[in-house]
Write a protein that holds these residues in place. Structure first.
Motif, PDB file in Angstrom:
ATOM      1  N   HIS A 147       0.811  -1.218   0.000  1.00  0.00           N
ATOM      2  CA  HIS A 147       0.000   0.000   0.000  1.00  0.00           C
ATOM      3  C   HIS A 147       0.849   1.275   0.000  1.00  0.00           C
ATOM      4  CE1 HIS A 147      -3.878  -2.013   0.397  1.00  0.00           C
ATOM      5  NE2 HIS A 147      -3.279  -2.873   1.202  1.00  0.00           N
ATOM      6  N   GLY A 148       2.148   1.114  -0.200  1.00  0.00           N
ATOM      7  CA  GLY A 148       3.009   2.282  -0.335  1.00  0.00           C
ATOM      8  C   GLY A 148       3.267   3.040   0.942  1.00  0.00           C
ATOM      9  N   LEU A 149       3.186   2.363   2.091  1.00  0.00           N
ATOM     10  CA  LEU A 149       3.434   2.998   3.379  1.00  0.00           C
ATOM     11  C   LEU A 149       4.853   2.689   3.849  1.00  0.00           C
ATOM     12  CD1 LEU A 149       0.082   2.006   5.126  1.00  0.00           C
ATOM     13  CD2 LEU A 149       0.724   4.322   4.387  1.00  0.00           C
ATOM     14  N   ASP A 150       5.577   3.702   4.266  1.00  0.00           N
ATOM     15  CA  ASP A 150       6.906   3.486   4.819  1.00  0.00           C
ATOM     16  C   ASP A 150       6.797   2.847   6.204  1.00  0.00           C
ATOM     17  OD1 ASP A 150       7.973   4.695   2.613  1.00  0.00           O
ATOM     18  OD2 ASP A 150       8.636   6.515   3.639  1.00  0.00           O
ATOM     19  N   ALA A 151       7.548   1.782   6.412  1.00  0.00           N
ATOM     20  CA  ALA A 151       7.648   1.178   7.740  1.00  0.00           C
ATOM     21  C   ALA A 151       8.797   1.873   8.466  1.00  0.00           C
ATOM     22  CB  ALA A 151       7.910  -0.322   7.637  1.00  0.00           C
ATOM     23  N   ILE A 152       8.471   2.667   9.470  1.00  0.00           N
ATOM     24  CA  ILE A 152       9.489   3.408  10.216  1.00  0.00           C
ATOM     25  C   ILE A 152      10.006   2.505  11.334  1.00  0.00           C
ATOM     26  CG2 ILE A 152      10.020   5.509  11.475  1.00  0.00           C
ATOM     27  CD1 ILE A 152       9.054   5.902   8.547  1.00  0.00           C
ATOM     28  N   ARG A 153      11.307   2.258  11.346  1.00  0.00           N
ATOM     29  CA  ARG A 153      11.916   1.330  12.299  1.00  0.00           C
ATOM     30  C   ARG A 153      12.571   2.063  13.460  1.00  0.00           C
ATOM     31  NH1 ARG A 153       9.302  -3.213  11.493  1.00  0.00           N
ATOM     32  NH2 ARG A 153       9.809  -4.291   9.547  1.00  0.00           N
ATOM     33  N   LEU A 154      12.571   1.384  14.600  1.00  0.00           N
ATOM     34  CA  LEU A 154      13.157   1.920  15.817  1.00  0.00           C
ATOM     35  C   LEU A 154      14.514   1.284  16.095  1.00  0.00           C
ATOM     36  CD1 LEU A 154       9.971   1.733  18.059  1.00  0.00           C
ATOM     37  CD2 LEU A 154      11.094   3.848  17.341  1.00  0.00           C
ATOM     38  N   LEU A 155      15.461   2.098  16.515  1.00  0.00           N
ATOM     39  CA  LEU A 155      16.748   1.633  17.018  1.00  0.00           C
ATOM     40  C   LEU A 155      16.962   2.246  18.388  1.00  0.00           C
ATOM     41  CD1 LEU A 155      18.972   2.105  13.843  1.00  0.00           C
ATOM     42  CD2 LEU A 155      18.265  -0.084  14.824  1.00  0.00           C
ATOM     43  N   ALA A 156      17.718   1.552  19.230  1.00  0.00           N
ATOM     44  CA  ALA A 156      17.949   2.013  20.596  1.00  0.00           C
ATOM     45  C   ALA A 156      19.415   1.848  20.963  1.00  0.00           C
ATOM     46  CB  ALA A 156      17.077   1.209  21.565  1.00  0.00           C
ATOM     47  N   PRO A 157      19.847   2.447  22.075  1.00  0.00           N
ATOM     48  CA  PRO A 157      21.231   2.252  22.513  1.00  0.00           C
ATOM     49  C   PRO A 157      21.588   0.782  22.724  1.00  0.00           C
ATOM     50  CG  PRO A 157      20.221   4.064  23.711  1.00  0.00           C
ATOM     51  CD  PRO A 157      19.129   3.403  22.927  1.00  0.00           C
ATOM     52  N   THR A 158      20.581  -0.027  23.001  1.00  0.00           N
ATOM     53  CA  THR A 158      20.818  -1.453  23.243  1.00  0.00           C
ATOM     54  C   THR A 158      20.857  -2.284  21.967  1.00  0.00           C
ATOM     55  OG1 THR A 158      18.443  -1.707  23.604  1.00  0.00           O
ATOM     56  CG2 THR A 158      19.809  -1.389  25.554  1.00  0.00           C
ATOM     57  N   THR A 159      20.565  -1.678  20.807  1.00  0.00           N
ATOM     58  CA  THR A 159      20.597  -2.421  19.548  1.00  0.00           C
ATOM     59  C   THR A 159      22.038  -2.791  19.199  1.00  0.00           C
ATOM     60  OG1 THR A 159      18.672  -1.168  18.738  1.00  0.00           O
ATOM     61  CG2 THR A 159      19.945  -2.418  17.119  1.00  0.00           C
ATOM     62  N   ALA A 160      22.290  -4.081  19.040  1.00  0.00           N
ATOM     63  CA  ALA A 160      23.642  -4.544  18.726  1.00  0.00           C
ATOM     64  C   ALA A 160      24.053  -4.104  17.330  1.00  0.00           C
ATOM     65  CB  ALA A 160      23.702  -6.065  18.823  1.00  0.00           C
ATOM     66  N   ASP A 161      25.352  -3.912  17.130  1.00  0.00           N
ATOM     67  CA  ASP A 161      25.861  -3.525  15.820  1.00  0.00           C
ATOM     68  C   ASP A 161      25.394  -4.480  14.734  1.00  0.00           C
ATOM     69  OD1 ASP A 161      27.148  -1.479  17.084  1.00  0.00           O
ATOM     70  OD2 ASP A 161      29.165  -2.330  16.896  1.00  0.00           O
ATOM     71  N   SER A 162      25.392  -5.763  15.039  1.00  0.00           N
ATOM     72  CA  SER A 162      25.018  -6.776  14.056  1.00  0.00           C
ATOM     73  C   SER A 162      23.536  -6.715  13.690  1.00  0.00           C
ATOM     74  CB  SER A 162      25.350  -8.166  14.592  1.00  0.00           C
ATOM     75  OG  SER A 162      24.654  -8.410  15.811  1.00  0.00           O
ATOM     76  N   ARG A 163      22.736  -6.094  14.528  1.00  0.00           N
ATOM     77  CA  ARG A 163      21.294  -6.035  14.311  1.00  0.00           C
ATOM     78  C   ARG A 163      20.873  -4.778  13.539  1.00  0.00           C
ATOM     79  NH1 ARG A 163      16.418  -8.352  13.510  1.00  0.00           N
ATOM     80  NH2 ARG A 163      14.753  -7.467  14.791  1.00  0.00           N
ATOM     81  N   ILE A 164      21.698  -3.761  13.541  1.00  0.00           N
ATOM     82  CA  ILE A 164      21.322  -2.480  12.928  1.00  0.00           C
ATOM     83  C   ILE A 164      20.955  -2.650  11.458  1.00  0.00           C
ATOM     84  CG2 ILE A 164      22.184  -0.211  12.235  1.00  0.00           C
ATOM     85  CD1 ILE A 164      23.763  -0.150  14.858  1.00  0.00           C
ATOM     86  N   GLY A 165      21.781  -3.366  10.709  1.00  0.00           N
ATOM     87  CA  GLY A 165      21.507  -3.567   9.292  1.00  0.00           C
ATOM     88  C   GLY A 165      20.221  -4.335   9.050  1.00  0.00           C
ATOM     89  N   GLU A 166      19.942  -5.330   9.892  1.00  0.00           N
ATOM     90  CA  GLU A 166      18.708  -6.112   9.751  1.00  0.00           C
ATOM     91  C   GLU A 166      17.480  -5.243   9.969  1.00  0.00           C
ATOM     92  OE1 GLU A 166      18.831  -9.440  12.384  1.00  0.00           O
ATOM     93  OE2 GLU A 166      20.884  -9.975  11.848  1.00  0.00           O
ATOM     94  N   VAL A 167      17.535  -4.372  10.988  1.00  0.00           N
ATOM     95  CA  VAL A 167      16.414  -3.484  11.266  1.00  0.00           C
ATOM     96  C   VAL A 167      16.208  -2.518  10.107  1.00  0.00           C
ATOM     97  CG1 VAL A 167      15.563  -1.654  12.779  1.00  0.00           C
ATOM     98  CG2 VAL A 167      16.705  -3.660  13.764  1.00  0.00           C
ATOM     99  N   ALA A 168      17.292  -1.932   9.632  1.00  0.00           N
ATOM    100  CA  ALA A 168      17.192  -0.944   8.563  1.00  0.00           C
ATOM    101  C   ALA A 168      16.705  -1.560   7.256  1.00  0.00           C
ATOM    102  CB  ALA A 168      18.545  -0.278   8.344  1.00  0.00           C
ATOM    103  N   ALA A 169      17.049  -2.818   7.015  1.00  0.00           N
ATOM    104  CA  ALA A 169      16.682  -3.474   5.756  1.00  0.00           C
ATOM    105  C   ALA A 169      15.175  -3.522   5.559  1.00  0.00           C
ATOM    106  CB  ALA A 169      17.266  -4.880   5.709  1.00  0.00           C
ATOM    107  N   GLY A 170      14.402  -3.584   6.635  1.00  0.00           N
ATOM    108  CA  GLY A 170      12.949  -3.644   6.524  1.00  0.00           C
ATOM    109  C   GLY A 170      12.281  -2.294   6.640  1.00  0.00           C
ATOM    110  N   GLY A 171      13.075  -1.223   6.758  1.00  0.00           N
ATOM    111  CA  GLY A 171      12.504   0.094   6.963  1.00  0.00           C
ATOM    112  C   GLY A 171      12.609   0.986   5.740  1.00  0.00           C
ATOM    113  N   ARG A 172      11.798   2.024   5.737  1.00  0.00           N
ATOM    114  CA  ARG A 172      11.842   3.042   4.682  1.00  0.00           C
ATOM    115  C   ARG A 172      11.581   4.398   5.317  1.00  0.00           C
ATOM    116  NH1 ARG A 172       7.932   2.750   0.339  1.00  0.00           N
ATOM    117  NH2 ARG A 172       9.420   3.978  -0.854  1.00  0.00           N
ATOM    118  N   GLY A 173      11.945   5.460   4.618  1.00  0.00           N
ATOM    119  CA  GLY A 173      11.675   6.807   5.090  1.00  0.00           C
ATOM    120  C   GLY A 173      12.791   7.342   5.965  1.00  0.00           C
TER     121      GLY A 173
END
Length: 264
Positions: A147-173
């Motif tokens: 439906h053309g909606l950006d999925a805005i993803r959350l990151l936190a100080p506790t997000t591991a370096d290895s997880r940042i790319g995975e979170v961003a891969a599913g996000g837009r905007g």
């Protein structure tokens, strides 16, 4: 996939050497129809992207100010459908991007595909679900994309370096960086490690980074604008709205915008 209105707004501000201002408000607060006048006021005061909160009865990620606004909005009879009406009314005259901020429960209660379809039809540009970890629900993520909606993803100080790319891969905007652990709420100071944290994210992803949680003064907004692509202000604005109405909220957002642009 074509660039979204949110992505274009971040790109425009970056080209101007400016950070994006993202105010948050709870729909239906403090009065049932306040949002009708509030959204245009925020846009005219300098908001670049507006987060519109859909009230929920169990907002665990939110601090006392936004929790209270959510409960009062529900008491005012605010529903998901009414929030979409607010966005639809706003979109008739304004092109400022809108992100719907909520939890999984209201979305599933409304109906997953129906929510995405109706949100897009109303003119929303993105959705931020605080309790949806990246990759946890491919069906929902697919509905956003259809439906053309950006999925805005959350990151936190506790997000591991290895997880940042995975979170961003599913996000837009843009990526929303939560500058503190815990719940939302205005704070007297900014985390001393914020600059290093923003750099840590930027080293790993290409999406713009907006920082929120605890930003409550023009001076803090100005400081964060030097570090990040966007500045998110929620609790302080919600409190100002409750105390001083739409005109007070307009003046507060204008003061944030002025401070953020002071060094241009």
């Amino acid at each position: 996939m074509t660039s979204s209105r949110i992505a274009r707004r971040f790109a425009e501000r970056a080209a101007e050497g400016r950070s994006v201002l993202v105010p948050y408000v709870t729909a239906g607060f403090p009065e049932a129809d306040t949002t009708t006048a509030l959204l245009p006021a925020l846009a005219e005061a300098g908001a670049d992207v507006i987060e519109v909160g859909i009230p929920f009865s169990d907002p665990l990620a939110d601090g006392p100010t936004i929790q209270d606004s959510s409960f009062r909005a529900l008491e005012n009879g605010t529903t998901v459908a009414r929030v979409l009406d607010f966005v639809r009314e706003f979109r008739r005259e304004h092109d400022t991007p809108v992100v719907l901020f909520t939890y999984l429960n209201p979305v599933y209660h409304y109906g997953l595909d129906a929510f995405c379809r109706d949100a897009a039809e109303a003119g929303a540009d993105g959705v931020l679900l605080t309790d949806l970890p990246a990759g946890a629900d491919p069906e929902l993520e697919g509905a956003f994309e259809r439906h053309g909606l950006d999925a805005i993803r959350l990151l936190a100080p506790t997000t591991a370096d290895s997880r940042i790319g995975e979170v961003a891969a599913g996000g837009r905007g843009f990526l929303y960086y939560i500058s503190r652990t815990g719940v939302t709420g205005a704070r007297a100071d900014l985390p001393p490690e914020l600059e290093a944290e923003v750099r840590r994210i930027r080293d790993r992803v290409g999406l713009p980074v907006a920082v929120g949680f605890g930003i409550s003064t023009p001076e803090q907004a100005r400081a964060v604008a030097h570090l990040a692509d966007g500045v998110v202000v929620g609790s302080a604005l919600v409190r100002r709205l409750d105390e001083a109405g739409v005109e007070g909220a307009r003046a507060f957002v204008a003061s944030l915008r002025e401070a953020m642009d002071a060094d241009r």
